[in-house]
Scaffold this motif. Sequence first.
Motif, PDB file in Angstrom:
ATOM      1  N   THR A 120      -3.683  -4.582  -2.707  1.00 25.42           N
ATOM      2  CA  THR A 120      -2.432  -4.788  -3.454  1.00 25.42           C
ATOM      3  C   THR A 120      -1.285  -4.050  -2.773  1.00 25.42           C
ATOM      4  OG1 THR A 120      -3.007  -2.880  -4.824  1.00 25.42           O
ATOM      5  CG2 THR A 120      -3.599  -5.063  -5.676  1.00 25.42           C
ATOM      6  N   ILE A 121      -1.630  -3.285  -1.714  1.00 27.26           N
ATOM      7  CA  ILE A 121      -0.608  -2.594  -0.922  1.00 27.26           C
ATOM      8  C   ILE A 121      -0.842  -2.919   0.546  1.00 27.26           C
ATOM      9  CG2 ILE A 121      -0.148  -0.646  -2.488  1.00 27.26           C
ATOM     10  CD1 ILE A 121      -2.210   0.980  -0.800  1.00 27.26           C
TER      11      ILE A 121
ATOM     12  N   LEU B  32      -5.556   3.623  -6.126  1.00 23.79           N
ATOM     13  CA  LEU B  32      -5.311   2.282  -6.660  1.00 23.79           C
ATOM     14  C   LEU B  32      -6.596   1.465  -6.675  1.00 23.79           C
ATOM     15  CD1 LEU B  32      -1.953   1.578  -4.788  1.00 23.79           C
ATOM     16  CD2 LEU B  32      -2.227   2.254  -7.179  1.00 23.79           C
ATOM     17  N   ASP B  33      -7.410   1.678  -5.619  1.00 25.27           N
ATOM     18  CA  ASP B  33      -8.656   0.920  -5.518  1.00 25.27           C
ATOM     19  C   ASP B  33      -9.640   1.718  -4.673  1.00 25.27           C
ATOM     20  OD1 ASP B  33     -10.460  -1.126  -5.793  1.00 25.27           O
ATOM     21  OD2 ASP B  33      -9.482  -2.494  -4.369  1.00 25.27           O
TER      22      ASP B  33
ATOM     23  N   LEU C 114     -14.080   3.337   0.625  1.00 25.18           N
ATOM     24  CA  LEU C 114     -12.775   3.063   1.230  1.00 25.18           C
ATOM     25  C   LEU C 114     -11.767   3.059   0.083  1.00 25.18           C
ATOM     26  CD1 LEU C 114     -11.632   2.287   4.068  1.00 25.18           C
ATOM     27  CD2 LEU C 114     -11.643  -0.070   3.271  1.00 25.18           C
ATOM     28  N   ILE C 115     -10.722   3.877   0.245  1.00 23.16           N
ATOM     29  CA  ILE C 115      -9.782   4.039  -0.856  1.00 23.16           C
ATOM     30  C   ILE C 115      -8.387   3.558  -0.470  1.00 23.16           C
ATOM     31  CG2 ILE C 115      -8.762   5.697  -2.467  1.00 23.16           C
ATOM     32  CD1 ILE C 115     -11.136   7.553  -1.917  1.00 23.16           C
ATOM     33  N   PHE C 116      -7.817   2.730  -1.316  1.00 27.29           N
ATOM     34  CA  PHE C 116      -6.406   2.353  -1.159  1.00 27.29           C
ATOM     35  C   PHE C 116      -5.616   3.125  -2.201  1.00 27.29           C
ATOM     36  CE2 PHE C 116      -8.700  -1.129   0.732  1.00 27.29           C
ATOM     37  CZ  PHE C 116      -7.936  -1.427   1.854  1.00 27.29           C
ATOM     38  N   GLY C 117      -4.551   3.770  -1.765  1.00 33.02           N
ATOM     39  CA  GLY C 117      -3.780   4.557  -2.724  1.00 33.02           C
ATOM     40  C   GLY C 117      -2.491   5.089  -2.143  1.00 33.02           C
ATOM     41  N   ARG C 118      -1.957   6.120  -2.803  1.00 32.60           N
ATOM     42  CA  ARG C 118      -0.693   6.701  -2.346  1.00 32.60           C
ATOM     43  C   ARG C 118      -0.815   8.211  -2.248  1.00 32.60           C
ATOM     44  NH1 ARG C 118       1.610   3.107  -6.214  1.00 32.60           N
ATOM     45  NH2 ARG C 118       2.185   1.208  -5.111  1.00 32.60           N
ATOM     46  N   ILE C 119      -0.220   8.753  -1.193  1.00 34.50           N
ATOM     47  CA  ILE C 119      -0.084  10.209  -1.060  1.00 34.50           C
ATOM     48  C   ILE C 119       1.399  10.479  -0.896  1.00 34.50           C
ATOM     49  CG2 ILE C 119      -0.629  12.248   0.337  1.00 34.50           C
ATOM     50  CD1 ILE C 119      -3.206  10.808   1.205  1.00 34.50           C
ATOM     51  N   ASN C 120       1.937  11.293  -1.781  1.00 35.70           N
ATOM     52  CA  ASN C 120       3.370  11.614  -1.715  1.00 35.70           C
ATOM     53  C   ASN C 120       4.210  10.331  -1.584  1.00 35.70           C
ATOM     54  OD1 ASN C 120       5.510  13.338  -1.789  1.00 35.70           O
ATOM     55  ND2 ASN C 120       5.105  14.360   0.156  1.00 35.70           N
TER      56      ASN C 120
END
Length: 274
Positions: free
Chosen positions: A21-22, A44-45, A67-73
Amino acid sequence: MLKEQYEKSLKTIDFLKNRMTIQPKVAIVLGSGLGGLTKCMEILDEIPYTEIPNFPVSTVKGHKGTLIFGRINQVDVVVLNGRFHYYEGYPMDIVTYPEMVFAGLGVKILILSNAAGGMNPTFQVGDIMLIRDHINFFGTNPLIGPNDDNLGPRFPNMSEVYSARLRKLARQKARENNIHLQEGVYLGVTGPCFETPSEYKAYFLLGADAVGMSTVPEAIVGVYRGMEVFALSVITDLGVVGQVMEATHEEVLQAANSAEPKMIQLISEMMPEL
Ligand code: HPA
């Protein structure tokens, strides 16, 4: 080999692209005991390797396998939570499979982390070392085999594997945040043995400041596939001449965990300016 690895990765890439999704520009490979980064990110996932078509599965203690999809800062990232080591018995095309996948997903910046033994006498356990350059002592290379010129050059230039731009940014962020940052050359070995005192001495004489069992193959494939590479080591034990410590895997993990907050802060501070 590379061509087969690439063709295999197309199925993985296709699966992940459909699920994503990103669109992360940054990939981070988490080393021994540095899994704590996942607690400081917005997830996120998170996908177990076992659910990703054609993805290898990791076996070593302390290594997760998601495996991780996400956000850092605020920055979109994809995180490899559990890498594949050569000493586990994986061939080089599996060790570097995630980097082939990252490149296929459109990742531009590859951040690698690891635990390493320090030979430089100014180093202490728990220090973070910015990798300036490496020495490949694996005795092999992930790019061996017929080359596909569409993927990368037959004879890749290795004059600046670790991006000078990102090293400068790291030094600046470390200064601003009072994080003590060492800098040096990482020598990559197959493992699984830790070094004898004579090996630590020999590697130091060759110009290495730290030694570890990962990172080099991944950095090579990162450069080959056109990614900008950045890498940090946590010094988890010392192989300084005359004071070699006998490290156990547990001690390595413990030292890595103690340096974790600094490492996470540094990476997090760099994110918006990558
Ligand atoms: N040698 C090789 N790999 C390592 C070490 C070491 O001393 N410490 C952590 N990973």
